[in-house]
Design a protein around this motif. Structure first.
Motif, mmCIF file in Angstrom:
data_model
loop_
_atom_site.group_PDB
_atom_site.id
_atom_site.type_symbol
_atom_site.label_atom_id
_atom_site.label_comp_id
_atom_site.label_asym_id
_atom_site.label_seq_id
_atom_site.Cartn_x
_atom_site.Cartn_y
_atom_site.Cartn_z
ATOM 1 N N ASP A 81 -22.175 -16.185 22.249
ATOM 2 C CA ASP A 81 -23.318 -15.506 21.658
ATOM 3 C C ASP A 81 -22.777 -14.629 20.527
ATOM 4 O O ASP A 81 -21.948 -13.758 20.789
ATOM 5 C CB ASP A 81 -23.999 -14.638 22.724
ATOM 6 C CG ASP A 81 -25.357 -14.121 22.319
ATOM 7 O OD1 ASP A 81 -25.718 -14.257 21.138
ATOM 8 O OD2 ASP A 81 -26.069 -13.579 23.194
ATOM 9 N N PRO A 82 -23.098 -14.886 19.265
ATOM 10 C CA PRO A 82 -24.267 -15.603 18.741
ATOM 11 C C PRO A 82 -24.055 -17.076 18.370
ATOM 12 O O PRO A 82 -24.910 -17.665 17.697
ATOM 13 C CB PRO A 82 -24.594 -14.808 17.480
ATOM 14 C CG PRO A 82 -23.242 -14.397 16.956
ATOM 15 C CD PRO A 82 -22.406 -14.131 18.191
ATOM 16 N N GLU A 83 -22.958 -17.701 18.787
ATOM 17 C CA GLU A 83 -22.731 -19.097 18.400
ATOM 18 C C GLU A 83 -23.823 -20.035 18.917
ATOM 19 O O GLU A 83 -24.205 -20.991 18.244
ATOM 20 C CB GLU A 83 -21.361 -19.589 18.911
ATOM 21 C CG GLU A 83 -20.172 -18.883 18.281
ATOM 22 C CD GLU A 83 -19.650 -17.764 19.152
ATOM 23 O OE1 GLU A 83 -18.452 -17.473 19.098
ATOM 24 O OE2 GLU A 83 -20.464 -17.154 19.895
ATOM 25 N N THR A 84 -24.324 -19.763 20.124
ATOM 26 C CA THR A 84 -25.388 -20.606 20.682
ATOM 27 C C THR A 84 -26.568 -20.704 19.725
ATOM 28 O O THR A 84 -27.218 -21.748 19.616
ATOM 29 C CB THR A 84 -25.874 -20.025 22.032
ATOM 30 O OG1 THR A 84 -24.757 -19.939 22.911
ATOM 31 C CG2 THR A 84 -26.953 -20.877 22.666
ATOM 32 N N GLU A 85 -26.838 -19.588 19.035
ATOM 33 C CA GLU A 85 -28.003 -19.518 18.162
ATOM 34 C C GLU A 85 -27.882 -20.410 16.916
ATOM 35 O O GLU A 85 -28.882 -20.670 16.237
ATOM 36 C CB GLU A 85 -28.264 -18.069 17.746
ATOM 37 C CG GLU A 85 -28.799 -17.185 18.865
ATOM 38 C CD GLU A 85 -27.717 -16.450 19.640
ATOM 39 O OE1 GLU A 85 -26.836 -17.135 20.241
ATOM 40 O OE2 GLU A 85 -27.725 -15.213 19.655
ATOM 41 N N VAL A 86 -26.658 -20.884 16.607
ATOM 42 C CA VAL A 86 -26.511 -21.862 15.522
ATOM 43 C C VAL A 86 -26.189 -23.260 16.042
ATOM 44 O O VAL A 86 -26.427 -24.246 15.347
ATOM 45 C CB VAL A 86 -25.438 -21.430 14.477
ATOM 46 C CG1 VAL A 86 -25.905 -20.208 13.708
ATOM 47 C CG2 VAL A 86 -24.073 -21.198 15.110
ATOM 48 N N VAL A 87 -25.666 -23.350 17.253
ATOM 49 C CA VAL A 87 -25.322 -24.657 17.830
ATOM 50 C C VAL A 87 -26.578 -25.386 18.329
ATOM 51 O O VAL A 87 -26.807 -26.548 18.001
ATOM 52 C CB VAL A 87 -24.287 -24.503 18.971
ATOM 53 C CG1 VAL A 87 -24.101 -25.826 19.716
ATOM 54 C CG2 VAL A 87 -22.948 -24.029 18.410
ATOM 55 N N LEU A 88 -27.408 -24.696 19.120
ATOM 56 C CA LEU A 88 -28.572 -25.365 19.710
ATOM 57 C C LEU A 88 -29.580 -25.866 18.672
ATOM 58 O O LEU A 88 -30.112 -26.977 18.830
ATOM 59 C CB LEU A 88 -29.265 -24.462 20.734
ATOM 60 C CG LEU A 88 -28.499 -24.134 22.016
ATOM 61 C CD1 LEU A 88 -29.448 -23.560 23.071
ATOM 62 C CD2 LEU A 88 -27.773 -25.339 22.591
ATOM 63 N N PRO A 89 -29.871 -25.105 17.594
ATOM 64 C CA PRO A 89 -30.803 -25.643 16.597
ATOM 65 C C PRO A 89 -30.313 -26.922 15.925
ATOM 66 O O PRO A 89 -31.116 -27.692 15.398
ATOM 67 C CB PRO A 89 -30.921 -24.499 15.574
ATOM 68 C CG PRO A 89 -30.647 -23.270 16.350
ATOM 69 C CD PRO A 89 -29.573 -23.682 17.326
ATOM 70 N N ARG A 90 -28.999 -27.182 15.952
ATOM 71 C CA ARG A 90 -28.451 -28.384 15.325
ATOM 72 C C ARG A 90 -28.465 -29.595 16.272
ATOM 73 O O ARG A 90 -28.208 -30.716 15.833
ATOM 74 C CB ARG A 90 -27.015 -28.122 14.835
ATOM 75 C CG ARG A 90 -26.947 -27.104 13.695
ATOM 76 C CD ARG A 90 -25.566 -27.101 13.035
ATOM 77 N NE ARG A 90 -25.274 -28.413 12.477
ATOM 78 C CZ ARG A 90 -24.083 -29.015 12.585
ATOM 79 N NH1 ARG A 90 -23.081 -28.438 13.242
ATOM 80 N NH2 ARG A 90 -23.898 -30.203 12.052
ATOM 81 N N ILE A 91 -28.767 -29.374 17.536
ATOM 82 C CA ILE A 91 -28.793 -30.486 18.496
ATOM 83 C C ILE A 91 -30.180 -31.127 18.512
ATOM 84 O O ILE A 91 -31.185 -30.452 18.736
ATOM 85 C CB ILE A 91 -28.395 -29.997 19.908
ATOM 86 C CG1 ILE A 91 -26.926 -29.551 19.910
ATOM 87 C CG2 ILE A 91 -28.622 -31.097 20.945
ATOM 88 C CD1 ILE A 91 -26.453 -28.943 21.220
ATOM 89 N N LYS A 92 -30.223 -32.423 18.263
ATOM 90 C CA LYS A 92 -31.487 -33.170 18.271
ATOM 91 C C LYS A 92 -31.874 -33.629 19.678
ATOM 92 O O LYS A 92 -33.043 -33.766 20.000
ATOM 93 C CB LYS A 92 -31.373 -34.413 17.378
ATOM 94 C CG LYS A 92 -31.257 -34.147 15.896
ATOM 95 C CD LYS A 92 -31.185 -35.490 15.170
ATOM 96 C CE LYS A 92 -31.030 -35.329 13.676
ATOM 97 N NZ LYS A 92 -30.939 -36.654 13.005
ATOM 98 N N THR A 93 -30.885 -33.882 20.507
ATOM 99 C CA THR A 93 -31.111 -34.450 21.844
ATOM 100 C C THR A 93 -31.962 -33.516 22.704
ATOM 101 O O THR A 93 -31.802 -32.290 22.648
ATOM 102 C CB THR A 93 -29.755 -34.701 22.535
ATOM 103 O OG1 THR A 93 -28.948 -35.491 21.673
ATOM 104 C CG2 THR A 93 -29.926 -35.411 23.860
ATOM 105 N N ASP A 94 -32.857 -34.087 23.491
ATOM 106 C CA ASP A 94 -33.693 -33.340 24.428
ATOM 107 C C ASP A 94 -32.799 -32.503 25.356
ATOM 108 O O ASP A 94 -31.967 -33.041 26.088
ATOM 109 C CB ASP A 94 -34.530 -34.335 25.245
ATOM 110 C CG ASP A 94 -35.492 -33.662 26.202
ATOM 111 O OD1 ASP A 94 -35.028 -32.936 27.104
ATOM 112 O OD2 ASP A 94 -36.705 -33.877 26.051
ATOM 113 N N MET A 95 -32.982 -31.172 25.306
ATOM 114 C CA MET A 95 -32.086 -30.275 26.047
ATOM 115 C C MET A 95 -32.247 -30.395 27.560
ATOM 116 O O MET A 95 -31.267 -30.280 28.304
ATOM 117 C CB MET A 95 -32.323 -28.830 25.601
ATOM 118 C CG MET A 95 -31.349 -27.801 26.170
ATOM 119 S SD MET A 95 -29.576 -28.160 25.925
ATOM 120 C CE MET A 95 -29.445 -28.157 24.133
#
Length: 435
Positions: free
Chosen positions: A296-310
Motif C-alpha cells: 500500500d499504495p502499490e495495490t492502488e496502481v496494480v489492481l486498476p491495471r488488471i483486466k481479469t475478474d478479481m
C-alpha cells in the motif's frame, strides 16, 4: 458469493472497488473499512485482529470467501484460526498461514530462507540485546552507508539507513538496548547497503501455481526528491519503465521460482500474495524484503491495471486452481499520489472535514485514513488520508491527472508530493516533464 475483506486502508478500498465490478460478488463486507468502502460495501466495526468477532461475522453474513489485506492478522495466524475451527474450515481464505507469513513477520527468518535457497540478497548478520557488543564491533568493520532492520513488524518504520558509523552505533543501541520498536527490534539485522533503484514485484500463488502481477515502484520519503522521513508510502507507479522484459525474466527465474520451491520444501502451503521488494543493481535483482500481502499504495496502481475478474482470480487462488485462470493486464500506466494529514509521518491531525471532488474519466479516489460522520460528512482519520489514482496511455499524462485530482481534494493541512513518477520520465523517450 458473499465476500469479506479485512482491513481499513487504501489497499482494502482498492480491493473492494475491484471486487464490486464482478458479477460473481453477491454481497461485499469490509472489516473495519473506511468512508470509501462504506459507499460500495457494508462496513463491519471489527478490529483486524479480533478473530473471534470476524468468525462470528462470517457465520452471521454467510460469507464464503475472506481476503486478508494487512500483515498483522496474517502474522498473528488468522488463517490457522480458521483452519482449526470445524465450522470455518470450508471458508475460502486468501492469505498465508502464520508459517508462511514469517516471510514478513521475521526479517531474520526471511534472510535465512533466502540464503538457504540461493535467492540473491544483501549480506547481513543478526544481533540481539545479548550480542549488542558484538554488533557494535561488527558495525565498525562495515562500509557506509549501512542498513539496520528490526526483525519484526514495525509499521513500515523499522528500517534505518545509517550514513555514519556513529549514527549506526546509536541506532543499534536504541533498537536493542532501548527497544525503540518494542518486540519488533528484539532482533536487528545489520545489512549491506545495495546501491541501485527499487521496485516491487507481486506474486499471487495457490501454493503450487502462480501468477506474476504488474510490477510497481513506490515512494517512501515524505518530501519531494526522496528527502525527509520514511513513511508508509507517498505514491506509486505501474508499470516501471526500467523493469524491462529481460529484468523481469531474471526476477522470475532467480527470485520467484526459488521462493516458491523453498516454501514447498519447508512444508509451507502458501496461499495468497507475496510482495517482493527488490533492488535493481546494474540489471540484477536483489531481494530487500518480502511482504506476505499486497503493498500500500502499490495495490492502488496494480489492481486498476488488471483486466481479469478479481473474484474469479481470488476463488481460483483459494481453491488451488490458479493455473486455470488467464491473467490479462491493461497496457496503460497508473500513478497514485497519496494525500496525507498535517504532521505525518509523526504526530498528525485527525477529524478535519474533507471536500472530495468527483473523479473524472480514468481517475479513482481510494480512501485510506477516513471515516464517515453524521450527514455523510467525511473526516480525516489517519496519516495517509486518501489516494489519487489516474491511468493514461503515457506515464506523464497519468502523472498530470493524478496531481490535478490531488490538488482538488480539500482539508486543513493536506500535503502530497509533487514529484511522484517524475524520476521515471528519463527512461521514456518523448515523455517530457510538464508539471
Amino acid at each position: 458469493m458473499n465476500i469479506l475483506i479485512i482491513g481499513s486502508g487504501g489497499r482494502e478500498h482498492a480491493f473492494a472497488w475491484k471486487i464490486t465490478q464482478s458479477k460473481n460478488c453477491t454481497q461485499l463486507f469490509v472489516a473495519p473499512g473506511n468512508a470509501g468502502t462504506a459507499k460500495i460495501a457494508q462496513n463491519l466495526p471489527i478490529a483486524v485482529s479480533d478473530f473471534t468477532k470476524i468468525a462470528e461475522a462470517v457465520k452471521e453474513h454467510n460469507i464464503q470467501m475472506v481476503i486478508v489485506g494487512p500483515e498483522d492478522p496474517l502474522v498473528k495466524g488468522i488463517v490457522d484460526f480458521f483452519r482449526k475451527d470445524k465450522s470455518l474450515k470450508k471458508i475460502k481464505i486468501v492469505g498465508p498461514d502464520a508459517a508462511g507469513a514469517q516471510l514478513e513477520g521475521s526479517k531474520d527468518f526471511s534472510k535465512n530462507f533466502m540464503q538457504k535457497y540461493g535467492i540473491p540478497t544483501a549480506a547481513s548478520q543478526t544481533f540481539t540485546k545479548d550480542t549488542l557488543q558484538e554488533g557494535l564491533a561488527y558495525l565498525a568493520q562495515q562500509s557506509l552507508p549501512i542498513v539496520l532492520k528490526a526483525d519484526g513488524l514495525a509499521a513500515g518504520k523499522g528500517v534505518i539507513i545509517a550514513e555514519t558509523h556513529e549514527e549506526a552505533r546509536q541506532s543499534l543501541h536504541e533498537m536493542l538496548a532501548e527497544a525503540k520498536f518494542g518486540d519488533a527490534s528484539s532482533k536487528v539485522l545489520v545489512e549491506q547497503y545495495l546501491n541501485g533503484i527499487e521496485l516491487s514485484v507481486f506474486v499471487l500463488t495457490d501454493g503450487k501455481n502462480y501468477k506474476i502481477l504488474p510490477e510497481a515502484k513506490d515512494y517512501k520519503r515524505i518530501g519531494d526528491g526522496d528527502k525527509g522521513l520514511n513513511t508508509g508510502g507517498m505514491g506509486a507507479v505501474s508499470p516501471v519503465p526500467f523493469a524491462d522484459e529481460a529484468f523481469l525474466s531474471k526476477v522470475e527465474e532467480k527470485v520467484v521460482k526459488p521462493t516458491l520451491t523453498g516454501l514447498q520444501a519447508e512444508g509451507i502451503k502458501y496461499v495468497g500474495f507475496i510482495f517482493v521488494g527488490l533492488m535493481n543493481v546494474q540489471g540484477e535483482p536483489y531481494v530487500i524484503e518480502y511482504n506476505a500481502r499486497m503493498g500500500d499504495p502499490e495495490t492502488e496502481v496494480v489492481l486498476p491495471r488488471i483486466k481479469t475478474d478479481m473474484v474469479k482470480l481470488m476463488k481460483a487462488t483459494a481453491e488451488g486452481k490458479l493455473d486455470k485462470i488467464k491473467l490479462a493486464v491493461h497496457a496503460k500506466a497508473a500513478i497514485a499520489t497519496v494525500v496525507v494529514a498535517k504532521g505525518y509521518p509523526e504526530d498528525y491531525r485527525k477529524g478535519d472535514i474533507m471536500v472530495i471532488p468527483k473523479p473524472q474519466k480514468d481517475t479513482i479516489l481510494f480512501h485510506a485514513g477516513t471515516r464517515l460522520a453524521e450527514r455523510d460528512i467525511v473526516l480525516t482519520n489517519g496519516g495517509r488520508v486518501i489516494v489519487s489514482v489516474a491511468m493514461a496511455r503515457t506515464l506523464n499524462s497519468a502523472r498530470q491527472k493524478s496531481q490535478r485530482l490531488a490538488k482538488n481534494i480539500i482539508f486543513d493541512g493536506k500535503y502530497f508530493r509533487k514529484d511522484i513518477g517524475k524520476d521515471l520520465l528519463k527512461y521514456l523517450k518523448g515523455e517530457k516533464e510538464d508539471i
